[in-house]
Scaffold this motif. Structure first.
Motif, PDB file in Angstrom:
ATOM      1  N   PHE A   9      -6.535  -0.805  -6.892  1.00 38.24           N
ATOM      2  CA  PHE A   9      -6.330  -1.905  -5.363  1.00 38.24           C
ATOM      3  C   PHE A   9      -5.879  -2.978  -6.010  1.00 38.24           C
ATOM      4  O   PHE A   9      -6.362  -3.376  -7.165  1.00 38.24           O
ATOM      5  N   ALA A  10      -5.451  -3.834  -5.000  1.00 37.73           N
ATOM      6  CA  ALA A  10      -5.220  -5.295  -5.281  1.00 37.73           C
ATOM      7  C   ALA A  10      -6.757  -5.775  -5.444  1.00 37.73           C
ATOM      8  O   ALA A  10      -7.985  -5.260  -5.019  1.00 37.73           O
ATOM      9  N   GLY A  11      -6.776  -6.811  -6.362  1.00 37.72           N
ATOM     10  CA  GLY A  11      -7.966  -7.562  -6.794  1.00 37.72           C
ATOM     11  C   GLY A  11      -8.877  -6.752  -7.752  1.00 37.72           C
ATOM     12  O   GLY A  11     -10.163  -7.145  -7.704  1.00 37.72           O
ATOM     13  N   ASP A  12      -8.493  -5.923  -8.535  1.00 36.41           N
ATOM     14  CA  ASP A  12      -9.052  -5.341  -9.512  1.00 36.41           C
ATOM     15  C   ASP A  12      -9.947  -4.244  -9.175  1.00 36.41           C
ATOM     16  O   ASP A  12     -11.069  -3.832  -9.974  1.00 36.41           O
ATOM     17  N   GLY A  13      -9.780  -3.445  -7.861  1.00 31.67           N
ATOM     18  CA  GLY A  13     -10.762  -2.492  -7.678  1.00 31.67           C
ATOM     19  C   GLY A  13     -10.113  -1.224  -8.032  1.00 31.67           C
ATOM     20  O   GLY A  13      -8.918  -1.137  -8.131  1.00 31.67           O
ATOM     21  N   ALA A  14     -10.978  -0.189  -8.297  1.00 30.69           N
ATOM     22  CA  ALA A  14     -10.487   1.017  -8.700  1.00 30.69           C
ATOM     23  C   ALA A  14     -11.482   2.156  -8.328  1.00 30.69           C
ATOM     24  O   ALA A  14     -12.602   1.996  -8.210  1.00 30.69           O
ATOM     25  N   THR A  36     -14.358  -4.726   4.671  1.00 24.21           N
ATOM     26  CA  THR A  36     -13.526  -5.052   3.428  1.00 24.21           C
ATOM     27  C   THR A  36     -12.149  -3.970   3.885  1.00 24.21           C
ATOM     28  O   THR A  36     -12.293  -2.985   4.379  1.00 24.21           O
ATOM     29  N   ILE A  37     -11.132  -4.779   3.571  1.00 21.62           N
ATOM     30  CA  ILE A  37      -9.623  -4.005   3.762  1.00 21.62           C
ATOM     31  C   ILE A  37      -9.191  -3.945   2.256  1.00 21.62           C
ATOM     32  O   ILE A  37      -9.127  -5.110   1.797  1.00 21.62           O
ATOM     33  N   LEU A  38      -8.722  -2.787   1.761  1.00 24.69           N
ATOM     34  CA  LEU A  38      -8.335  -2.394   0.541  1.00 24.69           C
ATOM     35  C   LEU A  38      -6.725  -2.318   0.526  1.00 24.69           C
ATOM     36  O   LEU A  38      -6.011  -2.021   1.574  1.00 24.69           O
ATOM     37  N   SER A  39      -6.052  -2.737  -0.352  1.00 26.79           N
ATOM     38  CA  SER A  39      -4.548  -2.712  -0.503  1.00 26.79           C
ATOM     39  C   SER A  39      -4.381  -1.554  -1.813  1.00 26.79           C
ATOM     40  O   SER A  39      -4.623  -2.177  -3.082  1.00 26.79           O
ATOM     41  N   LEU A  40      -3.689  -0.494  -1.544  1.00 26.44           N
ATOM     42  CA  LEU A  40      -3.697   0.391  -2.654  1.00 26.44           C
ATOM     43  C   LEU A  40      -2.213  -0.173  -3.320  1.00 26.44           C
ATOM     44  O   LEU A  40      -1.317  -0.190  -2.822  1.00 26.44           O
ATOM     45  N   MET A  41      -2.352  -0.051  -4.833  1.00 28.84           N
ATOM     46  CA  MET A  41      -1.389  -0.463  -5.701  1.00 28.84           C
ATOM     47  C   MET A  41      -0.718   0.538  -6.326  1.00 28.84           C
ATOM     48  O   MET A  41       0.574   0.581  -6.502  1.00 28.84           O
ATOM     49  N   SER A  42      -1.553   1.618  -6.883  1.00 30.54           N
ATOM     50  CA  SER A  42      -1.063   2.515  -7.391  1.00 30.54           C
ATOM     51  C   SER A  42      -1.872   4.096  -7.607  1.00 30.54           C
ATOM     52  O   SER A  42      -3.236   3.759  -7.382  1.00 30.54           O
ATOM     53  N   ILE A  43      -1.293   4.909  -7.904  1.00 29.96           N
ATOM     54  CA  ILE A  43      -1.973   6.179  -8.071  1.00 29.96           C
ATOM     55  C   ILE A  43      -1.532   6.631  -9.592  1.00 29.96           C
ATOM     56  O   ILE A  43      -0.354   6.815  -9.805  1.00 29.96           O
ATOM     57  N   ALA A  44      -2.495   7.093 -10.497  1.00 31.84           N
ATOM     58  CA  ALA A  44      -1.948   7.372 -12.032  1.00 31.84           C
ATOM     59  C   ALA A  44      -3.003   8.904 -11.851  1.00 31.84           C
ATOM     60  O   ALA A  44      -4.068   9.030 -11.754  1.00 31.84           O
ATOM     61  N   PHE A  45      -2.515   9.521 -13.063  1.00 28.66           N
ATOM     62  CA  PHE A  45      -3.113  10.828 -13.285  1.00 28.66           C
ATOM     63  C   PHE A  45      -3.358  10.578 -14.981  1.00 28.66           C
ATOM     64  O   PHE A  45      -2.251  10.523 -15.892  1.00 28.66           O
ATOM     65  N   ASP A  46      -4.471  10.727 -15.543  1.00 29.34           N
ATOM     66  CA  ASP A  46      -4.869  10.786 -16.778  1.00 29.34           C
ATOM     67  C   ASP A  46      -5.320  12.224 -17.278  1.00 29.34           C
ATOM     68  O   ASP A  46      -6.375  12.648 -16.869  1.00 29.34           O
ATOM     69  N   ALA A  47      -4.451  12.956 -17.886  1.00 26.69           N
ATOM     70  CA  ALA A  47      -4.559  14.195 -18.082  1.00 26.69           C
ATOM     71  C   ALA A  47      -5.619  14.783 -19.205  1.00 26.69           C
ATOM     72  O   ALA A  47      -5.532  14.038 -19.997  1.00 26.69           O
ATOM     73  N   GLY A  48      -6.564  15.890 -18.927  1.00 29.33           N
ATOM     74  CA  GLY A  48      -7.524  16.201 -19.897  1.00 29.33           C
ATOM     75  C   GLY A  48      -7.165  17.538 -20.328  1.00 29.33           C
ATOM     76  O   GLY A  48      -5.782  17.955 -20.440  1.00 29.33           O
ATOM     77  N   GLU A  49      -8.150  18.515 -20.557  1.00 33.77           N
ATOM     78  CA  GLU A  49      -7.796  19.771 -21.048  1.00 33.77           C
ATOM     79  C   GLU A  49      -7.736  20.668 -19.909  1.00 33.77           C
ATOM     80  O   GLU A  49      -8.401  20.428 -18.696  1.00 33.77           O
ATOM     81  N   ASP A  50      -6.919  21.780 -20.108  1.00 33.96           N
ATOM     82  CA  ASP A  50      -6.508  22.729 -18.993  1.00 33.96           C
ATOM     83  C   ASP A  50      -6.230  22.214 -17.743  1.00 33.96           C
ATOM     84  O   ASP A  50      -6.734  23.018 -16.749  1.00 33.96           O
ATOM     85  N   ASP A  53       1.094  -0.489  -1.715  1.00 32.52           N
ATOM     86  CA  ASP A  53       1.017  -1.650  -0.591  1.00 32.52           C
ATOM     87  C   ASP A  53       0.443  -0.995   0.364  1.00 32.52           C
ATOM     88  O   ASP A  53       0.456  -1.802   1.616  1.00 32.52           O
ATOM     89  N   ALA A  54      -0.054   0.403   0.317  1.00 39.85           N
ATOM     90  CA  ALA A  54      -0.799   0.730   1.678  1.00 39.85           C
ATOM     91  C   ALA A  54      -2.222  -0.009   2.085  1.00 39.85           C
ATOM     92  O   ALA A  54      -2.682  -0.500   1.012  1.00 39.85           O
ATOM     93  N   VAL A  55      -2.275  -0.370   3.171  1.00 45.05           N
ATOM     94  CA  VAL A  55      -3.597  -1.012   3.368  1.00 45.05           C
ATOM     95  C   VAL A  55      -4.499  -0.181   4.104  1.00 45.05           C
ATOM     96  O   VAL A  55      -4.062   0.974   4.948  1.00 45.05           O
ATOM     97  N   LEU A  56      -5.915  -0.109   4.015  1.00 44.23           N
ATOM     98  CA  LEU A  56      -7.050   0.556   4.998  1.00 44.23           C
ATOM     99  C   LEU A  56      -8.159  -0.161   4.870  1.00 44.23           C
ATOM    100  O   LEU A  56      -8.431  -0.768   3.818  1.00 44.23           O
ATOM    101  N   PRO A  57      -8.872   0.156   5.854  1.00 47.27           N
ATOM    102  CA  PRO A  57     -10.370  -0.150   5.808  1.00 47.27           C
ATOM    103  C   PRO A  57     -11.185   0.601   5.119  1.00 47.27           C
ATOM    104  O   PRO A  57     -10.820   1.759   5.049  1.00 47.27           O
ATOM    105  N   ILE A  58     -12.227   0.228   4.441  1.00 50.28           N
ATOM    106  CA  ILE A  58     -12.780   0.906   3.446  1.00 50.28           C
ATOM    107  C   ILE A  58     -13.479   2.035   3.990  1.00 50.28           C
ATOM    108  O   ILE A  58     -13.689   3.025   3.598  1.00 50.28           O
ATOM    109  N   HIS A  59     -13.856   1.920   5.425  1.00 52.24           N
ATOM    110  CA  HIS A  59     -14.527   3.002   5.973  1.00 52.24           C
ATOM    111  C   HIS A  59     -13.672   4.411   6.426  1.00 52.24           C
ATOM    112  O   HIS A  59     -14.147   5.336   6.768  1.00 52.24           O
ATOM    113  N   GLU A  60     -12.329   3.989   6.025  1.00 48.96           N
ATOM    114  CA  GLU A  60     -11.210   5.277   6.137  1.00 48.96           C
ATOM    115  C   GLU A  60     -11.112   5.951   4.968  1.00 48.96           C
ATOM    116  O   GLU A  60     -10.180   6.563   4.610  1.00 48.96           O
TER     117      GLU A  60
END
Length: 157
Positions: free
Chosen positions: A121-126, A98-112, A34-41
């Motif tokens: 982000f809210a509204g289907d942005g990523a 544009t003001i974004l609302s961060l919903m989550s941070i995830a990590f998809d591990a690869g090799e090494d 639920d952190a919010v930020l202007p896109i220019h940040e």
């Protein structure tokens, strides 16, 4: 004679956390929900392989369920290191209002130790960041301030 610490001995202090594995990242993700930020940040410094966001973070750690004072936010810097590539979907960087609302941070591990960090982000942005290794920091950079809405963020169930 030693004595156990009491609640009164504690003090509020700015957060300064790091994540170098998926378990650590879950903690940071919950704190920036639920952190919010202007896109220019949002900044990507390709030469330094560093991606950063200046967030207005809701202070979830301040026990919003049991409080006697106003809800608070704090400005925090979220930095992702070792970034090789950045891709986005549903995030229009050309619209500076544009003001974004961060919903989550995830990590998809690869090799090494490499993988992808996904900022959702809210509204289907990523934003997807391909990283050589997971290295993320979250640091509060201002004093807490009263949340402008006066409300705790909520989500439909």
């Amino acid at each position: 004679m030693t004595q156990d610490a009491t609640f009164e001995d504690g003090r509020e202090a700015p957060l300064n956390l790091g994540a170098q594995d998926a378990e650590d990242l879950q903690v940071i993700s919950s704190l920036v929900q639920d952190a919010v930020l202007p896109i220019h940040e949002i900044t990507w410094r390709a030469a330094q392989r560093r991606f950063g966001l200046l967030l207005n973070r809701f202070r979830w750690e301040d026990n919003p369920e049991n409080r006697q004072r106003d809800y608070e936010r704090v400005q925090s810097v979220l930095v992702i290191e070792n970034v090789l590539r950045v891709a986005s979907q549903g995030v229009d960087r050309s619209d500076k209002d544009t003001i974004l609302s961060l919903m989550s941070i995830a990590f998809d591990a690869g090799e090494d130790g490499a993988g992808d960090v996904l900022l959702t982000f809210a509204g289907d942005g990523a934003i997807r960041l391909s990283v050589e290794a997971l290295d993320i920091s979250l640091k509060d950079v201002t004093r807490p301030y009263r949340a402008p809405s006066g409300q705790k963020p909520s989500h439909p169930e």
